[in-house]
Design a protein around this motif. Structure first.
Motif, mmCIF file in Angstrom:
data_model
loop_
_atom_site.group_PDB
_atom_site.id
_atom_site.type_symbol
_atom_site.label_atom_id
_atom_site.label_comp_id
_atom_site.label_asym_id
_atom_site.label_seq_id
_atom_site.Cartn_x
_atom_site.Cartn_y
_atom_site.Cartn_z
ATOM 1 N N GLN A 280 -1.068 1.099 -13.952
ATOM 2 C CA GLN A 280 -0.416 -0.048 -13.581
ATOM 3 C C GLN A 280 1.000 0.018 -13.016
ATOM 4 N N ILE A 281 1.633 0.878 -13.854
ATOM 5 C CA ILE A 281 3.052 1.284 -13.379
ATOM 6 C C ILE A 281 3.334 1.912 -12.007
ATOM 7 N N GLU A 282 2.283 2.820 -11.996
ATOM 8 C CA GLU A 282 2.265 3.348 -10.584
ATOM 9 C C GLU A 282 2.152 2.320 -9.333
ATOM 10 N N ILE A 283 0.938 1.557 -9.633
ATOM 11 C CA ILE A 283 0.449 0.420 -8.736
ATOM 12 C C ILE A 283 1.596 -0.392 -8.401
ATOM 13 N N ASP A 284 2.276 -1.015 -9.533
ATOM 14 C CA ASP A 284 3.553 -1.782 -9.261
ATOM 15 C C ASP A 284 4.602 -1.300 -8.511
ATOM 16 N N GLU A 285 4.866 0.165 -8.828
ATOM 17 C CA GLU A 285 5.818 0.900 -8.126
ATOM 18 C C GLU A 285 5.594 0.846 -6.420
ATOM 19 N N PHE A 286 4.000 0.966 -6.102
ATOM 20 C CA PHE A 286 3.807 1.046 -4.768
ATOM 21 C C PHE A 286 3.986 -0.160 -4.290
ATOM 22 N N ARG A 287 3.699 -1.349 -4.936
ATOM 23 C CA ARG A 287 3.989 -2.765 -4.315
ATOM 24 C C ARG A 287 5.556 -2.847 -4.241
ATOM 25 N N LYS A 288 6.353 -2.500 -5.265
ATOM 26 C CA LYS A 288 7.768 -2.672 -4.963
ATOM 27 C C LYS A 288 8.350 -1.874 -3.622
ATOM 28 N N LYS A 289 7.727 -0.781 -3.387
ATOM 29 C CA LYS A 289 8.236 -0.024 -2.311
ATOM 30 C C LYS A 289 7.758 -0.510 -1.105
ATOM 31 N N GLY A 290 6.569 -1.205 -1.320
ATOM 32 C CA GLY A 290 6.062 -1.949 0.114
ATOM 33 C C GLY A 290 6.856 -2.976 0.515
ATOM 34 N N LEU A 291 7.462 -3.786 -0.466
ATOM 35 C CA LEU A 291 8.257 -4.998 -0.045
ATOM 36 C C LEU A 291 9.532 -4.713 0.693
ATOM 37 N N GLY A 292 9.818 -3.194 0.539
ATOM 38 C CA GLY A 292 11.159 -2.686 1.338
ATOM 39 C C GLY A 292 11.054 -2.285 2.661
ATOM 40 N N LYS A 293 9.443 -2.404 3.056
ATOM 41 C CA LYS A 293 9.023 -1.584 4.398
ATOM 42 C C LYS A 293 9.177 -2.864 5.379
ATOM 43 N N LYS A 294 9.563 -2.417 6.630
ATOM 44 C CA LYS A 294 9.660 -3.392 7.897
ATOM 45 C C LYS A 294 8.355 -3.404 8.732
ATOM 46 N N PHE A 303 -2.090 -2.889 3.494
ATOM 47 C CA PHE A 303 -1.773 -2.298 2.486
ATOM 48 C C PHE A 303 -1.923 -3.008 1.147
ATOM 49 N N GLU A 304 -2.007 -4.199 1.081
ATOM 50 C CA GLU A 304 -2.414 -5.059 -0.450
ATOM 51 C C GLU A 304 -3.808 -4.975 -0.717
ATOM 52 N N LYS A 305 -4.586 -4.852 0.293
ATOM 53 C CA LYS A 305 -5.910 -4.555 0.236
ATOM 54 C C LYS A 305 -6.390 -3.083 -0.307
ATOM 55 N N GLU A 306 -5.660 -2.212 0.116
ATOM 56 C CA GLU A 306 -5.739 -0.869 -0.449
ATOM 57 C C GLU A 306 -5.302 -0.325 -1.708
ATOM 58 N N ARG A 312 -8.941 -0.920 -8.797
ATOM 59 C CA ARG A 312 -10.547 -1.075 -9.029
ATOM 60 C C ARG A 312 -11.088 0.287 -9.653
ATOM 61 N N LEU A 313 -10.483 1.390 -9.176
ATOM 62 C CA LEU A 313 -11.180 2.793 -9.188
ATOM 63 C C LEU A 313 -10.666 3.106 -10.741
ATOM 64 N N ASN A 314 -11.621 4.002 -11.122
ATOM 65 C CA ASN A 314 -11.333 4.738 -12.189
ATOM 66 C C ASN A 314 -10.168 5.903 -12.118
ATOM 67 N N PRO A 315 -9.297 6.053 -12.717
ATOM 68 C CA PRO A 315 -8.130 7.010 -12.776
ATOM 69 C C PRO A 315 -8.876 8.502 -12.668
ATOM 70 N N GLN A 316 -10.028 8.560 -13.377
ATOM 71 C CA GLN A 316 -10.873 10.061 -13.560
ATOM 72 C C GLN A 316 -11.469 10.210 -12.207
ATOM 73 N N VAL A 322 -7.715 10.351 -3.769
ATOM 74 C CA VAL A 322 -7.682 10.277 -2.455
ATOM 75 C C VAL A 322 -7.187 8.909 -2.059
ATOM 76 N N GLN A 323 -7.379 7.824 -2.742
ATOM 77 C CA GLN A 323 -6.864 6.508 -2.392
ATOM 78 C C GLN A 323 -5.283 6.560 -2.736
ATOM 79 N N TYR A 324 -5.062 7.194 -3.799
ATOM 80 C CA TYR A 324 -3.629 7.565 -3.957
ATOM 81 C C TYR A 324 -2.567 8.026 -3.017
ATOM 82 N N GLY A 325 -3.102 9.205 -2.758
ATOM 83 C CA GLY A 325 -2.536 10.035 -1.570
ATOM 84 C C GLY A 325 -2.469 9.059 -0.167
#
Length: 416
Positions: A280-294, A303-306, A312-316, A322-325
């Motif tokens: 969840q920390i990594e996902i929140d970090e993605f959203r935070k970076k996305g807010l700064g994009k133009k 981006f939000e859908k992805e 929803r995916l299991n980390p294992q 693939v989705q993370y990259g």
């Protein structure tokens, strides 16, 4: 002492309408009929979804008015009834057209009163018969009939005995797939003394459509009937094996999913206790970076859908990495961010001479290319291709060009 005592108790305790069993007293498959007990007409007892074969001994639950009237009218002289299956089990009060012509003559061994409107009778099926004409419809059905003799197989027919052995093996295999059959039952089916009752017992207890059972009952030739029974047994065994394999795979998949979910919940609980959920920390970090994009609104929605898909995916799961990259790549792209080009040719020549000794023709071609870009000013996505073996300076030349133009340098490997 009544030889049926044990079996009667089983019939009374059971909730099903019909249960076949093997009585030790009838292991020889006795189908003899006392001719003095037969009359020109025979009382007919309609059965729902039940085909009885000669040699079988079984309890039958009786509950319909006409059937109760038939059983209660029987005396010491009237021991035989005709068991005939209905074509449609939904018909409550069957007529002649609702019954199959072929049935089994059976002797009523015992009548047990269960309630005012419910009886249980124990019958032993003797011989097949074909009823010809109904002589009475009320209070129960009676009809004229003709006994059908079986064409017996030769005692020394090896093929017939081989078919019986195969029937034994198939029946035992099916019983074992359905559960843990009693050892006594297996021993009885496998014994040679049970050969005369084998077809009748298997035919009565096979879980197949009543129409197909009726066709099996109608076969007069004993060898042909045994061969047809073996075909049905093999087919039903294969279907049962397929069902069990499907159930096993489904159960294994479900157990694996439950296990993964349980472990994932444990990991999440432990992570929260240690200071937060890493995923969840990594996902929140993605959203935070996305807010700064133009980027545009459409790109932001995609981006939000992805990101939600990643949640929803299991980390294992392999798809998680693939989705993370993919999301990392989206964030690294310079959305609507531009640098101002520096087309100072003297500055570019100075940078190239500083970083590379010699290579005059290459540097001269680069300067010419930059001069064209400066003059035209409207070239879109100009490409300069440098080729040569490894180690001659292609990459370093690219870095120098980027520095000369005041552009950010990005190296993307397309080898493979």
């Amino acid at each position: 002492m009544n030889p049926f005592k044990k079996d009667i108790l089983q019939a009374e305790d059971s909730e099903s309408n019909i249960i076949s069993f093997i009585a030790s007293d009838f292991i020889d498959g006795n189908t003899e009929i006392d001719e003095t007990g037969l009359k020109e007409t025979l009382p007919l007892l309609p059965l729902r979804n039940t085909i009885v074969f000669p040699g079988s001994t079984l309890p039958i639950s009786v509950g319909r008015k006409k059937s109760l009237a038939l059983i209660r009218s029987m005396g010491k002289k009237q021991r035989y009834i005709g068991l005939v299956c209905q074509k449609d089990a939904a018909v409550e009060d069957p007529e002649g057209d609702d019954l199959y012509r072929m049935g089994v003559l059976a002797e009523v061994i015992r009548v047990i009163e269960l309630a005012d409107d419910n009886l249980s009778i124990i019958v032993q099926a003797k011989k097949r018969f074909e009823w010809q004409e109904l002589t009475q419809k009320a209070p129960y059905m009676k009809g004229t009939y003709q006994l059908m003799e079986t064409i017996k197989a030769q005692k020394d027919d090896k093929e017939y005995h081989a078919i019986l052995d195969s029937i034994r093996e198939s029946m035992v295999h099916m019983l074992q797939m359905l559960g843990e059959p009693p050892k006594e039952l297996i021993q009885t089916i496998l014994s040679e003394a049970f050969s005369d009752m084998l077809i009748g017992y298997c035919g009565t207890n096979l879980p197949i459509d009543s129409r197909e059972k009726q066709e099996l009952l109608s076969i007069r030739d004993e060898k042909e009937q045994a061969y047809r029974l073996l075909m049905i047994l093999n087919r039903e065994s294969q279907i049962l094996e397929l069902k069990m394999n499907i159930q096993m795979k489904t159960r294994e998949d479900l157990n694996q999913q439950q296990k993964e979910y349980f472990l994932q919940q444990q990991i999440r609980t432990i992570q929260e206790e240690l200071g937060g959920n890493t995923q969840q920390i990594e996902i929140d970090e993605f959203r935070k970076k996305g807010l700064g994009k133009k980027w545009s609104t459409a790109v932001a929605e995609t981006f939000e859908k992805e990101v939600q898909k990643l949640e929803r995916l299991n980390p294992q799961s392999p798809d998680y990495s693939v989705q993370y990259g993919y999301l990392q790549t989206i964030l690294e792209l310079p959305w609507n961010e531009y640098t101002k080009d520096n087309f100072n040719l003297k500055h570019a020549q100075k940078i190239l001479d500083r970083d590379h000794f010699g290579m005059e023709k290459v540097k001269e071609r680069i300067i010419e290319h930059l001069a064209v870009l400066k003059l035209k000013g409207d070239l879109k996505s100009p490409i300069l291709c440098l080729y040569g073996p490894p180690g001659v300076g292609k990459t370093s030349l690219g870095k120098s060009i980027a520095e000369a133009l005041n552009r950010k340098y990005v190296r993307v490997s397309l080898g493979g």
